[in-house]
Design a protein around this motif. Sequence first.
Motif, mmCIF file in Angstrom:
data_model
loop_
_atom_site.group_PDB
_atom_site.id
_atom_site.type_symbol
_atom_site.label_atom_id
_atom_site.label_comp_id
_atom_site.label_asym_id
_atom_site.label_seq_id
_atom_site.Cartn_x
_atom_site.Cartn_y
_atom_site.Cartn_z
ATOM 1 N N PHE B 179 11.463 4.859 -2.462
ATOM 2 C CA PHE B 179 12.818 4.855 -2.025
ATOM 3 C C PHE B 179 12.355 5.033 -0.387
ATOM 4 O O PHE B 179 12.877 4.139 0.586
ATOM 5 N N THR B 182 11.043 1.870 0.860
ATOM 6 C CA THR B 182 11.909 0.416 0.778
ATOM 7 C C THR B 182 12.896 0.937 2.230
ATOM 8 O O THR B 182 13.216 -0.033 2.561
ATOM 9 N N MET B 183 13.195 2.079 2.590
ATOM 10 C CA MET B 183 13.865 2.602 3.411
ATOM 11 C C MET B 183 13.406 1.801 4.779
ATOM 12 O O MET B 183 14.151 1.656 6.033
ATOM 13 N N ASN B 184 12.093 1.939 5.108
ATOM 14 C CA ASN B 184 11.294 1.375 6.101
ATOM 15 C C ASN B 184 10.716 0.035 5.510
ATOM 16 O O ASN B 184 9.960 -0.328 6.820
ATOM 17 N N TRP B 185 10.904 -0.594 4.827
ATOM 18 C CA TRP B 185 10.232 -1.811 4.172
ATOM 19 C C TRP B 185 8.957 -1.899 4.533
ATOM 20 O O TRP B 185 8.388 -2.854 5.424
ATOM 21 N N GLN B 187 5.799 -2.804 3.882
ATOM 22 C CA GLN B 187 5.184 -3.800 2.954
ATOM 23 C C GLN B 187 3.864 -3.821 2.090
ATOM 24 O O GLN B 187 3.939 -3.719 1.210
ATOM 25 N N LEU B 190 4.527 -1.022 -0.592
ATOM 26 C CA LEU B 190 5.298 -1.775 -1.386
ATOM 27 C C LEU B 190 4.493 -2.682 -2.394
ATOM 28 O O LEU B 190 4.673 -2.503 -3.728
ATOM 29 N N VAL B 191 3.577 -3.319 -1.833
ATOM 30 C CA VAL B 191 2.726 -4.193 -2.514
ATOM 31 C C VAL B 191 1.845 -3.207 -3.669
ATOM 32 O O VAL B 191 1.282 -3.649 -4.715
ATOM 33 N N PHE B 267 11.960 -2.840 -9.717
ATOM 34 C CA PHE B 267 10.861 -3.042 -8.612
ATOM 35 C C PHE B 267 9.572 -3.409 -9.083
ATOM 36 O O PHE B 267 9.123 -4.561 -8.747
ATOM 37 N N ALA B 270 9.921 -7.159 -10.198
ATOM 38 C CA ALA B 270 9.763 -8.078 -9.102
ATOM 39 C C ALA B 270 8.355 -8.115 -8.733
ATOM 40 O O ALA B 270 7.828 -9.110 -8.461
ATOM 41 N N PHE B 276 6.672 -10.367 -4.021
ATOM 42 C CA PHE B 276 6.165 -9.783 -2.918
ATOM 43 C C PHE B 276 4.928 -10.673 -2.377
ATOM 44 O O PHE B 276 4.134 -10.888 -3.299
ATOM 45 N N ASN B 277 4.695 -11.047 -1.105
ATOM 46 C CA ASN B 277 3.704 -11.625 -0.676
ATOM 47 C C ASN B 277 2.720 -10.372 -0.045
ATOM 48 O O ASN B 277 3.538 -9.720 0.761
#
Lengths: 322, 322
Positions: B179, B182-185, B187, B190-191, B267, B270, B276-277
């Motif tokens: 979360f 994601t709230m700040n993306w 990257q 996330l990867v 998530f 995905a 995601f790149n």
Amino acid sequence: MTTFICHTCRSKAVIRMRQHRLAFCKEHYLEWFTAQTERSIQKYGMFPRTARVLVAVSGGKDSLSLWDVLWRCGYETEGFYIHLGIHGLEDETDYSAQSAQYVRQFAQERNLKLHVVDVKKEYGKSIPELSRFSPKGKTKPCATCGLVKRHIMNQIALDLHNDVVVTGHNLDDEVAVLFGNTMNWQQEMLVRQSPVLAEYHGLARKAKPFCRFTEREVAAYALLRQIAYIYEECPFSRGSTTLYYKSILNQIEDSHPGSKLRFYSSFLKAREGGFFNSPEQDHPSQSFPAQLCPSCKQPTTRSGLCSFCSLITSQNPRKKIP
Amino acid sequence: MTTFICHTCRSKAVIRMRQHRLAFCKEHYLEWFTAQTERSIQKYGMFPRTARVLVAVSGGKDSLSLWDVLWRCGYETEGFYIHLGIHGLEDETDYSAQSAQYVRQFAQERNLKLHVVDVKKEYGKSIPELSRFSPKGKTKPCATCGLVKRHIMNQIALDLHNDVVVTGHNLDDEVAVLFGNTMNWQQEMLVRQSPVLAEYHGLARKAKPFCRFTEREVAAYALLRQIAYIYEECPFSRGSTTLYYKSILNQIEDSHPGSKLRFYSSFLKAREGGFFNSPEQDHPSQSFPAQLCPSCKQPTTRSGLCSFCSLITSQNPRKKIP
């Protein structure tokens, strides 16, 4: 109570925006709001100064404020209103008729051209009537309403040869949609969400110049400009997931000012920077659009009639689709 | 009060899980919980049946329950505990000493091998002492603590030649991190977020077999197995953003059961599907690891000493890094 002073002229402020660490008096708020709208239009390459802009107006604060700003900035605008035939639930006001009245008054006062499409007159049935026959639509006509509005909006933009259709979606609207798509990692939706959608195979160009303003900021603009608008939300929106997500995001914003804009901006940055792989690219055969609807000539992923024309003809077997 | 019955034997249930639409008696809950742990280990390819598993234990319910399940399932396990030297704030119990006691008791009762690293004894200073010299660390030693724990965890796993290090992170932990990212993306974060991280250039393989269990589910397991553990959270975690995100996610889960697991699962789906790149792929020169630390030989993105060795030597100029 703490008094805040205007960032520009140091007089007493009428609005404070914690997330921007800014406060303004009336005059400088209106100036800031207008400049920020222009900035968003340029930042996201929405449309040029010379564009013929079609403003989708609902009678609410967002779309009327947007039309007002664009008109004051000297853009060539005309508006269109879709009369959905929503009468409200028991003991309530006539939602569609009232909102239509606000829109007409707004356009008359400014001598602006307004196009009105009455769904019932045009297609034989109002939104609540059209949605009555789908299992979910009985209580929640929102899916049908969205389908009909998207179709009509696109048709008008194409018929009138406008360069772009703009809608009054604000930051709260955008982050609520983004939040919903993120909570379920809906890849196709994430790839598509953007403040501007290019014209594409019969789909009109669309833009959201208010995408960086919170709902509160737009409401302040409408108030300070004394724009008369319908206060009530659509009676069918009650209890919706979008409103629920908005309440969650408001909580986060209250405790961490700037969260909404950071969530949205960092998403757009990631998206623009190519962080997402479009799930469509792997399957060109499924990509949009597959073909044009034989009836309305708008693009559709279905073979045969598009979803809109199917809906209308299934309920009005003899109704000719305009 | 509604009584729920066990999904398996129809007797009175002791736990109900709304998101799974399941309820169980004690016996069948323990059975279900164990089977689900095995399922996660297999689903995410965490480690094989024959793996030598190093369990990172803190004395809390999650890590001790994890060690208990793996031990009962017949995995070859040993534990390790890092004594952080956290004494708690005023009027409070000795957090690290107490949690160490729970860990020792757990290992003794089951005749399991336990390795203990005492940060103060080994490196001259406790976590609160080590973090005192960084501007943020004075009030929040969490960044320093994370750095030290990651370093020691990796070092032990490499020294002991274990196949994998497992931690007790549960679904609530994972979705709170997700979360935030994601709230700040974010990257790169996330990867990287995954229930299993492969061994990679001197970094030990890591896995989180409890990643699909809510905190409540793990607490129920610990309770039903009568595992003695430290109830208190680390005194420094109070007011943390992670706890705040957990409270928000609990709200969403309460009104929409299953949201946490859906958020996490979709998530991972995905991510695994290549949505995601990796931002790193565009800049191979910046990718990890650049080189090995000349002192500890662990990989680092820095030139010269790694962050951990820099921290230790800056505070203990004459201390030899073990």
